[in-house]
Design a protein around this motif. Structure first.
Motif, PDB file in Angstrom:
ATOM      1  N   GLN A 247      38.770 -22.530  40.622  1.00 26.95           N
ATOM      2  CA  GLN A 247      40.020 -22.280  41.342  1.00 26.95           C
ATOM      3  C   GLN A 247      41.048 -21.616  40.434  1.00 26.95           C
ATOM      4  O   GLN A 247      41.232 -22.017  39.289  1.00 26.95           O
ATOM      5  CB  GLN A 247      40.575 -23.601  41.863  1.00 26.95           C
ATOM      6  CG  GLN A 247      41.892 -23.482  42.593  1.00 26.95           C
ATOM      7  CD  GLN A 247      42.408 -24.835  43.043  1.00 26.95           C
ATOM      8  OE1 GLN A 247      41.632 -25.735  43.314  1.00 26.95           O
ATOM      9  NE2 GLN A 247      43.713 -24.974  43.107  1.00 26.95           N
ATOM     10  N   VAL A 248      41.717 -20.602  40.964  1.00 25.96           N
ATOM     11  CA  VAL A 248      42.821 -19.954  40.267  1.00 25.96           C
ATOM     12  C   VAL A 248      44.052 -19.980  41.157  1.00 25.96           C
ATOM     13  O   VAL A 248      43.920 -20.043  42.372  1.00 25.96           O
ATOM     14  CB  VAL A 248      42.466 -18.493  39.863  1.00 25.96           C
ATOM     15  CG1 VAL A 248      41.432 -18.482  38.781  1.00 25.96           C
ATOM     16  CG2 VAL A 248      42.051 -17.646  41.042  1.00 25.96           C
ATOM     17  N   PRO A 249      45.242 -19.944  40.583  1.00 26.71           N
ATOM     18  CA  PRO A 249      45.516 -19.932  39.162  1.00 26.71           C
ATOM     19  C   PRO A 249      45.226 -21.287  38.528  1.00 26.71           C
ATOM     20  O   PRO A 249      45.287 -22.325  39.189  1.00 26.71           O
ATOM     21  CB  PRO A 249      47.016 -19.619  39.091  1.00 26.71           C
ATOM     22  CG  PRO A 249      47.582 -20.172  40.348  1.00 26.71           C
ATOM     23  CD  PRO A 249      46.495 -19.982  41.374  1.00 26.71           C
ATOM     24  N   CYS A 250      44.935 -21.241  37.250  1.00 26.33           N
ATOM     25  CA  CYS A 250      44.714 -22.445  36.478  1.00 26.33           C
ATOM     26  C   CYS A 250      45.379 -22.266  35.122  1.00 26.33           C
ATOM     27  O   CYS A 250      45.045 -21.341  34.391  1.00 26.33           O
ATOM     28  CB  CYS A 250      43.224 -22.728  36.302  1.00 26.33           C
ATOM     29  SG  CYS A 250      42.895 -24.181  35.291  1.00 26.33           S
ATOM     30  N   LEU A 251      46.325 -23.130  34.831  1.00 24.68           N
ATOM     31  CA  LEU A 251      46.968 -23.126  33.521  1.00 24.68           C
ATOM     32  C   LEU A 251      46.251 -24.167  32.671  1.00 24.68           C
ATOM     33  O   LEU A 251      46.206 -25.346  33.025  1.00 24.68           O
ATOM     34  CB  LEU A 251      48.452 -23.478  33.641  1.00 24.68           C
ATOM     35  CG  LEU A 251      49.228 -23.563  32.324  1.00 24.68           C
ATOM     36  CD1 LEU A 251      49.246 -22.214  31.609  1.00 24.68           C
ATOM     37  CD2 LEU A 251      50.638 -24.069  32.578  1.00 24.68           C
ATOM     38  N   VAL A 252      45.676 -23.719  31.582  1.00 27.49           N
ATOM     39  CA  VAL A 252      44.988 -24.632  30.673  1.00 27.49           C
ATOM     40  C   VAL A 252      45.949 -24.927  29.526  1.00 27.49           C
ATOM     41  O   VAL A 252      46.425 -24.021  28.840  1.00 27.49           O
ATOM     42  CB  VAL A 252      43.663 -24.031  30.164  1.00 27.49           C
ATOM     43  CG1 VAL A 252      43.017 -24.956  29.155  1.00 27.49           C
ATOM     44  CG2 VAL A 252      42.729 -23.772  31.336  1.00 27.49           C
ATOM     45  N   ILE A 253      46.242 -26.217  29.374  1.00 29.94           N
ATOM     46  CA  ILE A 253      47.181 -26.689  28.361  1.00 29.94           C
ATOM     47  C   ILE A 253      46.394 -27.547  27.381  1.00 29.94           C
ATOM     48  O   ILE A 253      45.929 -28.633  27.739  1.00 29.94           O
ATOM     49  CB  ILE A 253      48.307 -27.529  28.995  1.00 29.94           C
ATOM     50  CG1 ILE A 253      48.956 -26.772  30.146  1.00 29.94           C
ATOM     51  CG2 ILE A 253      49.334 -27.943  27.935  1.00 29.94           C
ATOM     52  CD1 ILE A 253      49.713 -27.645  31.121  1.00 29.94           C
TER      53      ILE A 253
END
Length: 81
Positions: free
Chosen positions: A51-57
């Motif tokens: 799934q997008v958007p995906c912010l990876v922190i």
């Protein structure tokens, strides 16, 4: 500062929403396009879904455009202002 990567796809309206916010706020972080070879598989390995958007922190996935924008308002906007 945490390590950030935004996984996105230009044809996704929710991604466009996040990208417009980032442009308006002057936020610049690394981005990965899931249409490029291997990037979707990379995202699935990190977050368990494509799934997008995906912010990876720092290696942890955050989905949903509104949640990502709220996180950026709270944690990133001041750094790039």
């Amino acid at each position: 500062m945490p390590n950030y990567v935004l996984y996105q796809r230009a044809t996704c309206p929710y991604c466009v929403k996040v990208l417009r916010y980032m442009e308006q706020a002057g936020i610049e972080i690394p981005m990965r396009n899931t249409l490029e070879p291997g990037v979707l598989e990379e995202l699935i390995a990190i977050g368990g879904k494509g799934q997008v958007p995906c912010l990876v922190i720092d290696g942890k996935a955050m989905y949903e455009s509104d949640d990502i924008i709220q996180y950026m308002r709270t944690h990133l906007e001041k750094q790039f202002a």
